[in-house]
Scaffold this motif. Structure first.
Motif, PDB file in Angstrom:
ATOM      1  N   ILE A 132       0.491  -1.551   0.084  1.00  0.00           N
ATOM      2  CA  ILE A 132       0.376  -0.686   0.354  1.00  0.00           C
ATOM      3  C   ILE A 132       0.791   1.202  -0.103  1.00  0.00           C
ATOM      4  O   ILE A 132       0.486   2.373  -0.976  1.00  0.00           O
ATOM      5  N   PRO A 133       1.969   1.760   0.650  1.00  0.00           N
ATOM      6  CA  PRO A 133       2.310   2.917   1.369  1.00  0.00           C
ATOM      7  C   PRO A 133       3.198   3.072  -0.491  1.00  0.00           C
ATOM      8  O   PRO A 133       3.469   3.868  -1.016  1.00  0.00           O
ATOM      9  N   GLN A 134       3.344   1.750  -0.632  1.00  0.00           N
ATOM     10  CA  GLN A 134       4.579   1.945  -2.944  1.00  0.00           C
ATOM     11  C   GLN A 134       3.358   2.141  -3.807  1.00  0.00           C
ATOM     12  O   GLN A 134       4.065   2.262  -4.944  1.00  0.00           O
ATOM     13  N   THR A 135       2.222   1.903  -3.520  1.00  0.00           N
ATOM     14  CA  THR A 135       1.753   1.877  -5.042  1.00  0.00           C
ATOM     15  C   THR A 135       0.319   3.029  -4.222  1.00  0.00           C
ATOM     16  O   THR A 135       0.580   3.685  -5.239  1.00  0.00           O
ATOM     17  N   LEU A 136       0.040   3.123  -3.784  1.00  0.00           N
ATOM     18  CA  LEU A 136      -1.915   4.117  -3.216  1.00  0.00           C
ATOM     19  C   LEU A 136      -1.245   5.580  -2.285  1.00  0.00           C
ATOM     20  O   LEU A 136      -0.596   6.441  -2.977  1.00  0.00           O
ATOM     21  N   ASN A 137      -0.158   4.855  -0.911  1.00  0.00           N
ATOM     22  CA  ASN A 137       0.053   6.353  -0.323  1.00  0.00           C
ATOM     23  C   ASN A 137       1.121   6.952   0.043  1.00  0.00           C
ATOM     24  O   ASN A 137       0.940   7.877   0.417  1.00  0.00           O
ATOM     25  N   GLY A 138       2.611   6.305  -0.480  1.00  0.00           N
ATOM     26  CA  GLY A 138       3.889   7.121  -0.453  1.00  0.00           C
ATOM     27  C   GLY A 138       4.065   6.294   0.575  1.00  0.00           C
ATOM     28  O   GLY A 138       3.711   6.433   1.329  1.00  0.00           O
ATOM     29  N   HIS A 139       4.968   7.240   1.029  1.00  0.00           N
ATOM     30  CA  HIS A 139       6.454   7.709   1.830  1.00  0.00           C
ATOM     31  C   HIS A 139       6.236   8.499   2.850  1.00  0.00           C
ATOM     32  O   HIS A 139       7.317   8.486   3.709  1.00  0.00           O
ATOM     33  N   VAL A 140       5.600   9.612   2.848  1.00  0.00           N
ATOM     34  CA  VAL A 140       5.226  10.602   3.334  1.00  0.00           C
ATOM     35  C   VAL A 140       3.609  10.068   4.840  1.00  0.00           C
ATOM     36  O   VAL A 140       2.685  10.465   4.416  1.00  0.00           O
ATOM     37  N   PHE A 141       4.527  10.402   5.680  1.00  0.00           N
ATOM     38  CA  PHE A 141       3.289  10.653   6.357  1.00  0.00           C
ATOM     39  C   PHE A 141       2.358  12.175   6.470  1.00  0.00           C
ATOM     40  O   PHE A 141       2.973  12.585   7.406  1.00  0.00           O
ATOM     41  N   ARG A 142       1.167  12.269   6.057  1.00  0.00           N
ATOM     42  CA  ARG A 142       0.033  12.948   6.153  1.00  0.00           C
ATOM     43  C   ARG A 142      -0.746  12.842   6.926  1.00  0.00           C
ATOM     44  O   ARG A 142      -1.413  11.645   6.701  1.00  0.00           O
ATOM     45  N   MET A 143      -1.232  13.823   7.726  1.00  0.00           N
ATOM     46  CA  MET A 143      -2.003  13.108   9.357  1.00  0.00           C
ATOM     47  C   MET A 143      -2.983  14.176   8.648  1.00  0.00           C
ATOM     48  O   MET A 143      -2.999  15.447   8.603  1.00  0.00           O
ATOM     49  N   ARG A 144      -4.338  14.021   9.629  1.00  0.00           N
ATOM     50  CA  ARG A 144      -5.452  14.930   9.178  1.00  0.00           C
ATOM     51  C   ARG A 144      -5.348  15.171  11.124  1.00  0.00           C
ATOM     52  O   ARG A 144      -4.664  14.846  11.682  1.00  0.00           O
ATOM     53  N   SER A 145      -6.104  16.601  11.086  1.00  0.00           N
ATOM     54  CA  SER A 145      -5.932  17.113  12.523  1.00  0.00           C
ATOM     55  C   SER A 145      -6.543  16.333  13.674  1.00  0.00           C
ATOM     56  O   SER A 145      -7.440  15.527  13.471  1.00  0.00           O
ATOM     57  N   PRO A 146      -5.977  16.271  15.090  1.00  0.00           N
ATOM     58  CA  PRO A 146      -6.525  15.700  15.732  1.00  0.00           C
ATOM     59  C   PRO A 146      -7.535  15.843  15.970  1.00  0.00           C
ATOM     60  O   PRO A 146      -9.113  14.868  16.107  1.00  0.00           O
ATOM     61  N   LYS A 147      -8.442  16.880  15.478  1.00  0.00           N
ATOM     62  CA  LYS A 147      -9.954  17.500  15.889  1.00  0.00           C
ATOM     63  C   LYS A 147     -11.056  16.404  15.261  1.00  0.00           C
ATOM     64  O   LYS A 147     -11.751  15.902  15.115  1.00  0.00           O
TER      65      LYS A 147
END
Length: 498
Positions: A225-240
């Motif tokens: 999944i990281p190597q195809t869809l999501n990539g290797h940069v962790f992008r985060m939703r806001s905790p709220k």
């Protein structure tokens, strides 16, 4: 525009969006999460959608066609995986003939092999590459006449007017994940009738699966999944935004067992986890959740996670061999740290589901035995043993091609005749069947220990919430403990022979 999003029919209980798509031996059935995220994004752009999960709805091809006919779509988008791609393209062909509307596929295999997929099936019109949310939305805008031509869309493969095939590489990953509609709202609106069909063997059920972030900074060679869809940069939703969705889930899904954070590594950013937990505690929200994690979470954070409702972590220990761990770029070479992590997890009150994989570069009969002994030493609450499944788009697949370890590129051989996963990899004198047989043996040794059975029995007696999981999961697993797996079905893939 009317758009059907489809998880196509295949084997009953086939989990297409699992990291190892197959029918499981624990009765697990995955939510079609990425398909649902894309569907919600397209709906938010002013379209009517239909979301059909054929495995969860018990729909064969005929019933799936009937359900789609009632909706009369103007576009059909199906999710795919490597083990199911031949079946999925056959479904696409049927739908194209039946409805004569544009067709598209998305998912890990579509991303890894977009041009090949178009070559394999002439009735397939488009392939969505990478994160599907905005590309699917732009495809609909193209068909609505708001975008001039397919080449204006990043992350799309398509047919050219002269009969050729072309594609545009995926653009930047989605930066602001708070803009993406909550997947739980899409579940509630379109899949609520299936809500209690989804079952995760290690988790409290019913279960809802969401993401708090996308991408994984780690570089494990096998993880598709990281190597195809999501990539290797962790992008985060806001905790709220994350906790707002948790409150929505708590109020809309009755009898909720837990929420599972299906981030590739929920604990990739410790500060992000801390802020989510603090927000849950600040609101006094009583909700149980679990997550994917690495064996590097410090004790103090584990305690905070548990206090905020954390119950269990799914952790990829993979191997006891430092050489193998280095070969697969696991990033954790010292098994002593994993042993300490397990001690800390128990001290904090966490359960752990351990994942162990065989057939990686450097594996031998000796390292396989080491790994099984290691699993028993770690003694997680539940464990899975599986042979390496090297999927297109991963470094593991490239390594297997280059080293000669890959036995076949025929996608029909990624599963056995019953839909359970097998492997197309051999290592030295270890054949692919040897690897499958070892995993069967490992399950028997791990789960039939008297101490393990006693511990699970006590848990089921003391905790009614755990009881259903224990009895259903074990009841299904025991059927497979003494049977042989890995036999290939008598079906071939003439369109994929090379």
């Amino acid at each position: 525009m009317r758009v059907t999003f489809l998880n196509p029919p295949y084997f009953p209980m086939f989990s297409r969006e699992s990291r190892s798509p197959c029918v499981t031996k624990s009765s697990t059935l995955y939510w079609p999460m990425f398909l649902s995220y894309a569907a919600g994004t397209v709906e938010a752009d002013g379209n009517q959608i239909q979301l059909v999960d054929s495995p969860a709805m018990d729909l064969d091809l005929e019933k799936t066609v009937a359900k789609i006919r009632d909706f009369q779509p103007e576009l059909i988008i199906a999710t795919t995986s490597t083990p199911s791609i031949i079946n999925d393209l056959s479904v696409i062909k049927t739908l194209k003939v039946m409805f004569n509307v544009p067709t598209a596929i998305m998912g890990t295999h579509a991303t890894a092999e977009p041009l090949e997929s178009l070559q394999m099936e002439p009735n397939l019109d488009y392939v969505i590459i990478g994160e599907a949310d905005y590309t699917a939305r732009n495809l609909v805008r193209l068909l609505r006449g708001e975008i001039a031509k397919p080449s204006d869309i990043a992350g799309l493969a398509y047919r050219t007017p002269d009969g050729g095939i072309d594609f545009q590489p995926e653009g930047p990953k989605i930066a602001n994940l708070d803009e993406i509609p909550w997947v739980s709202k899409t579940y509630y609106k379109y899949l609520f009738s299936c809500y209690k069909r989804y079952f995760y063997g290690a988790n409290l059920n019913p279960i809802i699966v969401i993401l708090s972030g996308r991408g994984c900074p780690n570089r494990c060679s096998y993880c598709v999944i990281p190597q195809t869809l999501n990539g290797h940069v962790f992008r985060m939703r806001s905790p709220k935004d994350v906790v707002d969705e948790l409150e929505y889930i708590k109020s809309h899904f009755e009898d909720l067992g837990e929420v599972f954070f299906e981030d590739d590594t929920f604990t990739a950013n410790h500060n992000h986890v801390k802020e989510i937990c603090e927000e849950i505690l600040r609101r006094k929200l009583k909700i149980t959740w679990s997550c994917n994690a690495r064996a590097d979470v410090p004790l103090e954070l584990l305690k905070l996670m548990h206090k905020a409702g954390g119950r269990e972590m799914c952790v990829g220990f993979e191997s006891a061999s430092p050489e193998v761990l280095q070969n697969i770029h696991k990033g954790i070479k010292n098994t002593d740290k994993a042993v300490q992590f397990m001690k800390d997890s128990r001290k904090a009150g966490f359960l752990v589901h351990g994942c162990f994989m065989v057939g990686n570069p450097g594996d031998t009969p000796e390292t396989l035995r080491m790994t099984l002994d290691y699993a028993k030493k770690l003694n997680p609450n539940t464990a899975q043993f599986y042979p390496i499944m090297a999927y297109p788009g991963t470094e593991a697949y490239k390594e297997a091609l280059q080293s000669g370890a890959l036995e076949s590129r025929d996608y029909s051989q990624w599963l056995d005749k019953d839909g359970f996963h097998r492997t197309t990899i051999h290592r030295g004198n270890l054949s692919s069947q040897d690897l499958v047989d070892f995993c069967d043996k490992a399950r028997r040794e791990f789960y039939l220990r008297p101490s393990y059975i006693f511990r699970q029995g006590i848990m089921a007696i003391k905790n009614p919430k755990e009881r259903y999981r224990v009895f259903r999961g074990f009841g299904t697993l025991v059927k497979h403990l003494f049977r042989k797996h890995g036999e290939i079905a008598a079906r071939q893939a003439p369109t994929n022979k090379r």
